[in-house]
Motif scaffolding. Structure first.
Motif, mmCIF file in Angstrom:
data_model
loop_
_atom_site.group_PDB
_atom_site.id
_atom_site.type_symbol
_atom_site.label_atom_id
_atom_site.label_comp_id
_atom_site.label_asym_id
_atom_site.label_seq_id
_atom_site.Cartn_x
_atom_site.Cartn_y
_atom_site.Cartn_z
ATOM 1 N N GLY A 1 0.957 -1.267 -0.006
ATOM 2 C CA GLY A 1 0.029 0.000 0.115
ATOM 3 C C GLY A 1 1.014 1.441 -0.167
ATOM 4 N N GLU A 2 0.045 2.292 -0.155
ATOM 5 C CA GLU A 2 0.538 3.669 -0.059
ATOM 6 C C GLU A 2 1.410 4.020 1.088
ATOM 7 N N ARG A 3 0.961 3.435 2.202
ATOM 8 C CA ARG A 3 1.613 3.799 3.533
ATOM 9 C C ARG A 3 2.706 2.748 3.849
ATOM 10 N N ASN A 4 2.975 1.591 3.298
ATOM 11 C CA ASN A 4 3.933 0.806 3.194
ATOM 12 C C ASN A 4 3.615 -0.117 4.483
#
Length: 104
Positions: A47-50
């Motif tokens: 995801g974008e937030r890793n």
């Protein structure tokens, strides 16, 4: 690496974050993080937030698939890192998905 192969996040599709996994298993966040550290289950950053997450298909009947730990050990012994092992467990090309990651 096959340039036409889907990325890991797309290949797996459904992921459980650590809080989601804790809820699914009825465990604390600390217990789930310890399972990951002890390699009872493998995770990846997605995801974008890793965020750390586990393929949802690794969980069945309120627990971790019994076959997962042995399979991951064999793949790791064969030189696969965790992302490659997750890919192998989910990729029909490897022939493992029918036996490991079939969610009911």
């Amino acid at each position: 690496n096959d340039a036409t192969a889907p990325d890991l996040e797309t290949l797996v599709g459904d992921w459980l974050t650590v809080p989601d996994l804790a809820e699914e298993l009825g465990m604390s966040l600390r217990q789930v993080r310890q399972m990951i550290a002890d390699r009872e289950i493998i995770a990846s950053r997605v995801g974008e937030r890793n965020v750390v997450a586990v393929p949802a298909a690794f969980i069945q009947g309120g627990g971790v698939l019994a076959s997962l730990m042995g399979t991951v050990t064999v793949l790791n012994d064969g030189g696969f890192d965790d992302d490659e092992a997750i890919r192998a467990a989910n990729d029909t090309e490897f022939g493992l998905s029918a036996g490991i990651c079939t969610r009911s």
